[in-house]
Motif scaffolding. Structure first.
Motif, PDB file in Angstrom:
ATOM      1  N   THR A 129      47.054  33.884  32.188  1.00 18.81           N
ATOM      2  CA  THR A 129      47.022  32.454  32.898  1.00 18.81           C
ATOM      3  C   THR A 129      46.864  32.768  34.375  1.00 18.81           C
ATOM      4  OG1 THR A 129      49.526  32.942  32.961  1.00 18.81           O
ATOM      5  CG2 THR A 129      48.726  31.497  31.306  1.00 18.81           C
ATOM      6  N   PHE A 130      45.409  32.733  34.664  1.00 27.97           N
ATOM      7  CA  PHE A 130      45.008  33.281  36.071  1.00 27.97           C
ATOM      8  C   PHE A 130      44.267  32.021  36.714  1.00 27.97           C
ATOM      9  CE2 PHE A 130      43.440  37.967  34.928  1.00 27.97           C
ATOM     10  CZ  PHE A 130      44.892  38.367  34.868  1.00 27.97           C
ATOM     11  N   ASN A 131      43.596  31.354  35.838  1.00 27.73           N
ATOM     12  CA  ASN A 131      42.702  30.163  36.319  1.00 27.73           C
ATOM     13  C   ASN A 131      43.636  28.796  36.728  1.00 27.73           C
ATOM     14  OD1 ASN A 131      39.841  29.295  36.223  1.00 27.73           O
ATOM     15  ND2 ASN A 131      40.760  27.514  35.548  1.00 27.73           N
ATOM     16  N   ASP A 138      37.199  32.809  41.960  1.00 28.27           N
ATOM     17  CA  ASP A 138      37.808  33.507  43.261  1.00 28.27           C
ATOM     18  C   ASP A 138      39.211  33.633  43.502  1.00 28.27           C
ATOM     19  OD1 ASP A 138      38.027  34.435  45.729  1.00 28.27           O
ATOM     20  OD2 ASP A 138      36.510  33.071  46.603  1.00 28.27           O
ATOM     21  N   ILE A 162      43.142  27.367  30.054  1.00 23.82           N
ATOM     22  CA  ILE A 162      43.787  28.571  29.234  1.00 23.82           C
ATOM     23  C   ILE A 162      43.456  28.405  27.501  1.00 23.82           C
ATOM     24  CG2 ILE A 162      45.750  29.894  29.045  1.00 23.82           C
ATOM     25  CD1 ILE A 162      44.889  29.606  31.766  1.00 23.82           C
ATOM     26  N   ARG A 245      34.858  40.478  30.691  1.00 24.86           N
ATOM     27  CA  ARG A 245      33.349  40.047  30.904  1.00 24.86           C
ATOM     28  C   ARG A 245      32.261  41.145  30.272  1.00 24.86           C
ATOM     29  NH1 ARG A 245      34.265  36.108  34.967  1.00 24.86           N
ATOM     30  NH2 ARG A 245      35.812  34.976  33.662  1.00 24.86           N
TER      31      ARG A 245
HETATM   32  C1  LIG Z   1      36.086  28.395  27.156  1.00 26.00           C
HETATM   33  C2  LIG Z   1      36.987  28.882  28.217  1.00 26.00           C
HETATM   34  C3  LIG Z   1      38.091  29.443  28.095  1.00 26.00           C
HETATM   35  C4  LIG Z   1      38.737  30.093  29.386  1.00 26.00           C
HETATM   36  N1  LIG Z   1      39.947  30.672  29.009  1.00 26.00           N
HETATM   37  C5  LIG Z   1      40.748  31.090  29.926  1.00 26.00           C
HETATM   38  C6  LIG Z   1      42.167  31.692  29.968  1.00 26.00           C
HETATM   39  O1  LIG Z   1      42.561  31.888  28.582  1.00 26.00           O
HETATM   40  N2  LIG Z   1      42.810  32.092  30.761  1.00 26.00           N
HETATM   41  C7  LIG Z   1      42.086  31.748  32.128  1.00 26.00           C
HETATM   42  O2  LIG Z   1      42.861  32.126  33.163  1.00 26.00           O
HETATM   43  N3  LIG Z   1      41.188  31.173  32.364  1.00 26.00           N
HETATM   44  C8  LIG Z   1      40.544  30.831  31.419  1.00 26.00           C
HETATM   45  N4  LIG Z   1      39.317  30.152  31.647  1.00 26.00           N
HETATM   46  C9  LIG Z   1      38.583  29.962  32.778  1.00 26.00           C
HETATM   47  C10 LIG Z   1      37.771  30.774  33.393  1.00 26.00           C
HETATM   48  O3  LIG Z   1      38.428  32.003  33.745  1.00 26.00           O
HETATM   49  C11 LIG Z   1      37.090  30.004  34.585  1.00 26.00           C
HETATM   50  O4  LIG Z   1      36.304  29.130  33.870  1.00 26.00           O
HETATM   51  C12 LIG Z   1      36.388  31.015  35.407  1.00 26.00           C
HETATM   52  O5  LIG Z   1      37.201  31.999  36.129  1.00 26.00           O
HETATM   53  C13 LIG Z   1      35.392  30.515  36.421  1.00 26.00           C
HETATM   54  O6  LIG Z   1      35.884  29.445  37.171  1.00 26.00           O
HETATM   55  P1  LIG Z   1      35.534  27.995  37.377  1.00 26.00           P
HETATM   56  O7  LIG Z   1      34.924  27.400  36.098  1.00 26.00           O
HETATM   57  O8  LIG Z   1      36.419  27.354  38.203  1.00 26.00           O
HETATM   58  O9  LIG Z   1      34.096  28.240  38.290  1.00 26.00           O
HETATM   59  P2  LIG Z   1      33.744  28.661  39.730  1.00 26.00           P
HETATM   60  O10 LIG Z   1      34.919  29.647  40.117  1.00 26.00           O
HETATM   61  O11 LIG Z   1      34.010  27.265  40.321  1.00 26.00           O
HETATM   62  O12 LIG Z   1      32.459  29.179  39.765  1.00 26.00           O
HETATM   63  C14 LIG Z   1      31.355  28.264  39.667  1.00 26.00           C
HETATM   64  C15 LIG Z   1      30.089  29.298  40.178  1.00 26.00           C
HETATM   65  O13 LIG Z   1      30.545  29.469  41.772  1.00 26.00           O
HETATM   66  C16 LIG Z   1      30.359  30.858  41.778  1.00 26.00           C
HETATM   67  N5  LIG Z   1      31.496  31.285  42.894  1.00 26.00           N
HETATM   68  C17 LIG Z   1      32.838  30.866  42.986  1.00 26.00           C
HETATM   69  N6  LIG Z   1      33.400  31.364  43.838  1.00 26.00           N
HETATM   70  C18 LIG Z   1      32.606  31.983  44.589  1.00 26.00           C
HETATM   71  C19 LIG Z   1      32.556  32.719  46.005  1.00 26.00           C
HETATM   72  N7  LIG Z   1      33.766  32.742  46.578  1.00 26.00           N
HETATM   73  N8  LIG Z   1      31.414  33.197  46.338  1.00 26.00           N
HETATM   74  C20 LIG Z   1      30.232  32.997  45.690  1.00 26.00           C
HETATM   75  N9  LIG Z   1      30.225  32.427  44.428  1.00 26.00           N
HETATM   76  C21 LIG Z   1      31.450  32.062  43.880  1.00 26.00           C
HETATM   77  C22 LIG Z   1      30.904  31.541  40.623  1.00 26.00           C
HETATM   78  O14 LIG Z   1      30.337  32.941  40.361  1.00 26.00           O
HETATM   79  C23 LIG Z   1      29.853  30.694  39.565  1.00 26.00           C
HETATM   80  O15 LIG Z   1      28.687  31.037  39.401  1.00 26.00           O
HETATM   81  C24 LIG Z   1      38.405  29.679  30.522  1.00 26.00           C
HETATM   82  C25 LIG Z   1      37.279  28.790  30.653  1.00 26.00           C
HETATM   83  C26 LIG Z   1      36.449  28.587  29.659  1.00 26.00           C
HETATM   84  C27 LIG Z   1      35.118  27.999  29.619  1.00 26.00           C
END
Ligand SMILES: Cc1cc2nc3c(=O)[nH]c(=O)nc-3n(C[C@H](O)[C@H](O)[C@H](O)COP(=O)(O)OP(=O)(O)OC[C@H]3O[C@@H](n4cnc5c(N)ncnc54)[C@H](O)[C@@H]3O)c2cc1C
Length: 273
Positions: A129-131, A138, A162, A245
């Motif tokens: 549970t990070f997101n 980030d 999650i 990853r």
């Molecule tokens: C199927 C699925 C299962 C998941 N399961 C889990 C889970 O079990 N637990 C959990 O914690 N999370 C989970 N997640 C969430 C996942 O960790 C996030 O989707 C991931 O961290 C990316 O975050 P975001 O989608 O908000 O994209 P963003 O963080 O908004 O990223 C979008 C784009 O912006 C870029 N970006 C973001 N910040 C920056 C920055 N500061 N500088 C430059 N570029 C940047 C990224 O590289 C990317 O290209 C899941 C997601 C999916 C799709």
């Protein structure tokens, strides 16, 4: 390019042994929602019983050391086991163990015993549970707070998107331990008992599949659930993400996409004159 996979006699013997074992023990005719939604209680119970049997043999983590509950095998045997599991059309066994290497590095001996071995033996389920609703890749943007108090921390915040097909026992969680410190040096990683008062889990149905949301409302978490130093969460969490990853040398895809591309290319090649 040679698309054939060659196995040593030892790997083939291992395949025969586990194949027979799986024929005997793997649950048959289970139905899993194809969109990754949570499993119903009955299916969870059946799969959890099977996980315990796998865990007893060290086959939930075949290539990890036996001392911590793994199988002590090399990664090539790990692959053979995964291929045989695929025959039974089962999803991953439900537990997120990507935190284990981080805990091997930063955890205390007591934490390793308490968290790692039960997980690898199939006794517990952990969610990552990070997101958060407003924080993704980030981690400097994490909002969840962990306010220190006598004997532990009070955690408040929301985690979103999650993955969790099984009900969790633990939540490996990232939270801000001191908002006054510079970003990236103000985070801690906690292993949180999912049944603690103040934790609520909701399933959000989406167009495709579903996500789980975890709400922490002033949850008291004892000190001994903090993994590593209180301000090293950035580094620890990213080491966990590194495993997610692509840190593993080989991994079968959950929905079989990669395997079908492989089979397609192999067939194309053998059809060529
Ligand atoms: C199927 C699925 C299962 C998941 N399961 C889990 C889970 O079990 N637990 C959990 O914690 N999370 C989970 N997640 C969430 C996942 O960790 C996030 O989707 C991931 O961290 C990316 O975050 P975001 O989608 O908000 O994209 P963003 O963080 O908004 O990223 C979008 C784009 O912006 C870029 N970006 C973001 N910040 C920056 C920055 N500061 N500088 C430059 N570029 C940047 C990224 O590289 C990317 O290209 C899941 C997601 C999916 C799709």
């Amino acid at each position: 390019m040679d698309f054939n996979t060659n196995y040593t006699p030892e790997q083939q013997a291992f395949r025969i042994a586990i194949s027979g074992w799986l024929d005997e023990h793997a649950p048959k005719n289970l139905r899993f929602p194809p969109d990754g939604s949570p499993l119903n209680a009955e299916t969870q119970a059946i799969v959890k019983e099977f996980r315990l049997k796998l865990g007893e043999k060290g086959w939930l983590a075949p290539s990890w050391p036996r001392e911590i509950g793994g199988g002590g095998l090399s990664t090539s045997f790990d692959v053979v086991l995964m291929e045989e599991m695929r025959r039974f059309d089962m999803p991953s066994m439900g537990d997120n163990t990507r935190w284990v290497p981080a805990m091997m590095v930063w955890g205390t001996d007591e934490q390793k015993k308490r968290f790692i071995t039960p997980s690898l033996r199939g006794e517990t389920i952990t969610w990552q549970t990070f997101n958060e609703p407003d924080s993704g890749s980030d981690f400097a943007t994490v909002h969840t707070t962990a306010v220190p108090e006598e004997g532990g921390y009070r955690i408040t915040g929301t985690k979103a998107f999650i993955t969790g097909r099984f009900d969790p026992d633990y939540l490996v969680t990232l939270a801000v331990t001191d908002p006054e410190r510079p970003r990236r040096y103000n985070l801690g990683v906690f292993m949180i008992d999912a049944t603690l008062p103040g934790i609520e889990i909701k399933t959000m149905r989406m167009l495709m599949g579903s996500e789980r949301r975890v709400f922490f409302d002033n949850v008291f978490v004892p000190d001994d659930c903090l993994i590593g130093p209180p301000f090293q969460g950035w580094e620890i969490a990213y080491s966990i993400i590194e495993a997610e990853r692509g840190g593993a040398a080989f991994r079968l895809s959950e929905d079989g996409t990669i395997e079908s591309i492989y089979t397609y290319l192999k067939d194309q090649r053998s059809e060529q004159p």
